[in-house]
Design a protein around this motif. Structure first.
Motif, PDB file in Angstrom:
ATOM      1  N   LYS A 163      -7.302  30.881  47.388  1.00 23.34           N
ATOM      2  CA  LYS A 163      -6.340  29.944  47.618  1.00 23.34           C
ATOM      3  C   LYS A 163      -6.676  28.917  46.409  1.00 23.34           C
ATOM      4  O   LYS A 163      -5.541  28.467  46.015  1.00 23.34           O
ATOM      5  CB  LYS A 163      -6.802  29.351  49.060  1.00 23.34           C
ATOM      6  CG  LYS A 163      -5.918  27.817  49.160  1.00 23.34           C
ATOM      7  CD  LYS A 163      -6.295  27.223  50.375  1.00 23.34           C
ATOM      8  CE  LYS A 163      -5.973  25.638  50.506  1.00 23.34           C
ATOM      9  NZ  LYS A 163      -4.601  25.407  50.284  1.00 23.34           N
ATOM     10  N   TYR A 183       4.273  33.731  44.172  1.00 27.29           N
ATOM     11  CA  TYR A 183       3.082  34.242  44.270  1.00 27.29           C
ATOM     12  C   TYR A 183       3.317  35.870  44.569  1.00 27.29           C
ATOM     13  O   TYR A 183       4.092  36.201  45.367  1.00 27.29           O
ATOM     14  CB  TYR A 183       2.472  33.896  45.515  1.00 27.29           C
ATOM     15  CG  TYR A 183       1.579  32.604  45.602  1.00 27.29           C
ATOM     16  CD1 TYR A 183       1.700  31.752  44.273  1.00 27.29           C
ATOM     17  CD2 TYR A 183       1.027  32.104  46.587  1.00 27.29           C
ATOM     18  CE1 TYR A 183       1.195  30.654  44.275  1.00 27.29           C
ATOM     19  CE2 TYR A 183       0.240  30.651  46.531  1.00 27.29           C
ATOM     20  CZ  TYR A 183       0.392  29.966  45.407  1.00 27.29           C
ATOM     21  OH  TYR A 183      -0.130  29.224  45.368  1.00 27.29           O
ATOM     22  N   GLU A 199      -1.423  28.000  56.969  1.00 33.43           N
ATOM     23  CA  GLU A 199      -0.391  27.873  55.722  1.00 33.43           C
ATOM     24  C   GLU A 199       0.834  27.968  56.499  1.00 33.43           C
ATOM     25  O   GLU A 199       1.237  28.328  57.782  1.00 33.43           O
ATOM     26  CB  GLU A 199      -0.347  29.144  54.905  1.00 33.43           C
ATOM     27  CG  GLU A 199      -1.735  29.213  54.053  1.00 33.43           C
ATOM     28  CD  GLU A 199      -1.744  27.919  53.262  1.00 33.43           C
ATOM     29  OE1 GLU A 199      -0.910  27.653  52.499  1.00 33.43           O
ATOM     30  OE2 GLU A 199      -3.075  27.282  53.284  1.00 33.43           O
ATOM     31  N   ARG A 249       4.825  28.400  44.995  1.00 34.22           N
ATOM     32  CA  ARG A 249       4.451  29.547  46.021  1.00 34.22           C
ATOM     33  C   ARG A 249       5.276  30.835  45.947  1.00 34.22           C
ATOM     34  O   ARG A 249       5.001  31.644  46.491  1.00 34.22           O
ATOM     35  CB  ARG A 249       4.512  28.686  47.278  1.00 34.22           C
ATOM     36  CG  ARG A 249       4.066  29.507  48.613  1.00 34.22           C
ATOM     37  CD  ARG A 249       4.186  28.785  49.819  1.00 34.22           C
ATOM     38  NE  ARG A 249       3.091  27.770  49.869  1.00 34.22           N
ATOM     39  CZ  ARG A 249       1.709  27.987  50.298  1.00 34.22           C
ATOM     40  NH1 ARG A 249       1.587  29.082  50.917  1.00 34.22           N
ATOM     41  NH2 ARG A 249       0.731  27.104  50.371  1.00 34.22           N
ATOM     42  N   GLU A 283      -3.975  28.177  43.338  1.00 33.16           N
ATOM     43  CA  GLU A 283      -3.415  26.600  43.257  1.00 33.16           C
ATOM     44  C   GLU A 283      -3.708  26.168  41.882  1.00 33.16           C
ATOM     45  O   GLU A 283      -3.099  25.060  41.400  1.00 33.16           O
ATOM     46  CB  GLU A 283      -3.956  25.851  44.181  1.00 33.16           C
ATOM     47  CG  GLU A 283      -3.297  26.073  45.705  1.00 33.16           C
ATOM     48  CD  GLU A 283      -3.810  24.840  46.384  1.00 33.16           C
ATOM     49  OE1 GLU A 283      -4.715  24.116  46.316  1.00 33.16           O
ATOM     50  OE2 GLU A 283      -3.702  25.054  47.692  1.00 33.16           O
TER      51      GLU A 283
END
Length: 548
Positions: free
Chosen positions: A136, A259, A418, A256, A140
């Protein structure tokens, strides 16, 4: 004289830490002597620019993880995550106290000290931070520009200075790297010693790259640090592209939706990136947080909702109602009001508490797993335990509904941090004609109130020691489930319908992932017994795009 220089560097590091929250950068001083780092055969081949992505489709890219993928120049937060999540608060405090000294060391020695403090004494078979916690925070920190370069290459070989056990899961599972080259941690009797193996030149990967060069497959390198030229794999590169620190400083975070694999599950208690300044603030807060948490617990247990809400909000523990409260259910056939069934997504064990607070009346909650401590400190009374046996659980919830109780059901079966919803169990659609979906969202500033690999009895305690928390409760329109209850419609379709409505209201993506998928990934078991089966997760949709 050397002692005087060391004391000066230590003093400068301490001043910089207090004023800016980070040590003085040594990049400017090292850049003056950067020509000494260059391998003679590569000086004329390096280019201070990004690789041409249209050509990378037929090339093998040797990527420096720290220099060309991660935006942050400091590795301290990642080792602090290992120390705290795998070792505990005491180990993290030791690492923080050593931080000023680490700032005065050379890069290689600092890395060795970070690895020693973070890993020494940890059990190898219990170490899951590299797969469950760190991805995670790595994601980021990934720069979008560096990620685009990486994804354009035909084959991706990642080189890292960190121990391979920290980054391999992230690079292979989330960024789809084919090969990860990093130093191994030495192991004795099943425990990490804290020492790293030395890198060996002429390994299998270098032989593979040399064979690719013979087959006319170009091998190129990409980094922002001249230290990359000290790595033996740089000698296999036809060209090495360098991105300047100024250009890298302008990189944007990877959004996001880009990803390669959605970040749905992650573990760990920390809800913030533990830089040195943030970690110092956390340890300073902990004594006050424990005292404040105890006071909050007393208020929630002893004071009625209408009075406890403003008191707790004044301490930073707030909640808000989005929309209106639903009306009470009508009378039953015998003149007795039948209970209303509330179906909420599962964020923490405290979901039923805030649904009860939002309704301004107590509810009876059902749960699949609840510790004795969590049950004792619950302000809504006794929670009914379910057994995960479909017929037995259905009879228990139907009896509660017939008795006029309000029941909160968490159909996902486990928590998800999430912005995603896990697969809904269809059992709730077979129990009542009218179901009220309840969307819940939680915001915490320091600690997560859920865990997959830790002690679940501490979940509510971690929640109440946060400096600031906020729960959002949203009651949606009733859903008529008569068709599913009368077997005129599959209950799974009704469960998917409720999931989509809730996802639309919350802005969450809908998935078909289950509790078993979560625990296989984060804890290495299915939540009941240990298993070595590591099944891949089904595909999920991005937030706002539903997939059933």
């Amino acid at each position: 004289m050397p002692k005087k220089k060391l004391s000066q560097r230590l003093f400068s590091a301490l001043v910089s830490l207090l004023l800016h929250g980070k040590p003085l950068s040594r990049s400017s001083s090292s850049s003056n002597n950067n020509t000494a780092l260059l391998h003679p055969s590569l000086v004329h081949k390096s280019s201070f620019s990004s690789p041409p992505m249209e050509k990378l489709a037929a090339q093998t890219l040797v990527l420096d993880v720290e220099g060309s993928l991660l935006r942050s120049p400091s590795l301290f937060p990642y080792f602090m995550l290992v120390a705290l999540e795998a070792g505990g608060f005491l180990r993290g405090l030791v690492l923080l106290l050593l931080y000023p000294l680490i700032c005065c060391m050379g890069n290689d020695m600092a890395l060795k000290v970070l690895a020693m403090v973070s890993f020494c004494g940890l059990r190898v078979n219990r170490f899951r931070a590299g797969r469950a916690v760190l991805p995670k925070w790595f994601l980021e920190d990934v720069g979008e520009e560096g990620f685009d370069v990486m994804r354009s290459a035909m084959r991706r070989v990642c080189v890292t200075k960190m121990p391979r056990v920290m980054v391999e899961g992230f690079l292979k599972e989330y960024l789809e790297a084919e090969v990860v080259i990093g130093r191994e941690m030495k192991v004795v009797l099943g425990f990490f010693t804290g020492l790293m193996e030395e890198e060996e030149e002429g390994g299998d990967q270098e032989e593979v790259l040399l064979e690719e060069k013979k087959m006319a497959v170009d091998v190129v390198g990409f980094s922002s640090s001249l230290e990359f030229f000290q790595h033996h794999l740089s000698h296999c590169c036809k060209e090495v592209y360098m991105v300047t620190r100024e250009e890298k400083g302008r990189w944007s975070a990877l959004p996001r939706h880009k990803y390669p694999k959605p970040m749905v599950f992650h573990d760990g208690r920390l809800a913030f990136r533990p830089t040195a300044g943030n970690a110092l603030a956390m340890f300073t807060w902990l004594p006050f947080g424990v005292a404040l948490g105890a006071a909050r617990l007393v208020v929630s247990l002893a004071v009625p909702y209408r009075y406890s809400t403003p008191i707790l909000a004044a301490t930073g523990m707030s909640w808000r109602l989005k929309g209106a409260r639903p009306p009470l259910a009508g009378g039953g056939a015998a003149g007795r009001r039948r209970g209303q069934l509330f179906v909420c997504n599962h964020r923490t064990l405290i979901d039923p508490v805030y649904v009860s607070v939002a309704l301004d009346r107590p509810v009876r909650a059902v749960s699949y797993s609840l510790s004795r401590l969590s049950e004792l400190i619950s302000p809504i009374g006794r929670t009914v335990r379910l057994t995960r046996d479909r017929d037995s659980d259905g009879r228990v919830m139907a009896r509660l509904l017939d008795g006029g109780d309000l029941v909160v059901v968490c159909p996902e079966g486990t928590t998800c941090r999430e912005p995603y919803l896990l697969r809904f169990s269809p059992l709730f659609a077979e129990l009542s004609d009218d179901v009220v979906p309840v969307g819940t969202a939680v915001d915490t500033s320091t600690f997560y109130a859920t865990t997959a690999g830790g002690l679940k009895c501490f979940d509510p305690l971690y929640y109440i020691v946060n400096p600031r928390t906020c729960y959002t409760v949203q009651f949606l329109a009733k859903v008529d489930t008569t068709a599913a209850r009368e077997r005129r419609m599959p209950s799974t379709d009704m469960a998917n319908l409720v999931q989509r409505k809730m996802g639309d209201a919350l802005g969450y993506g809908c998935t078909m992932l289950t509790r078993k998928d979560k625990y296989l990934m984060l804890a290495g078991n299915d939540g009941v017994v240990k298993t070595e089966d590591q099944n891949k997760h089904p595909a999920v949709s991005a937030p706002g795009k539903k997939k059933q």
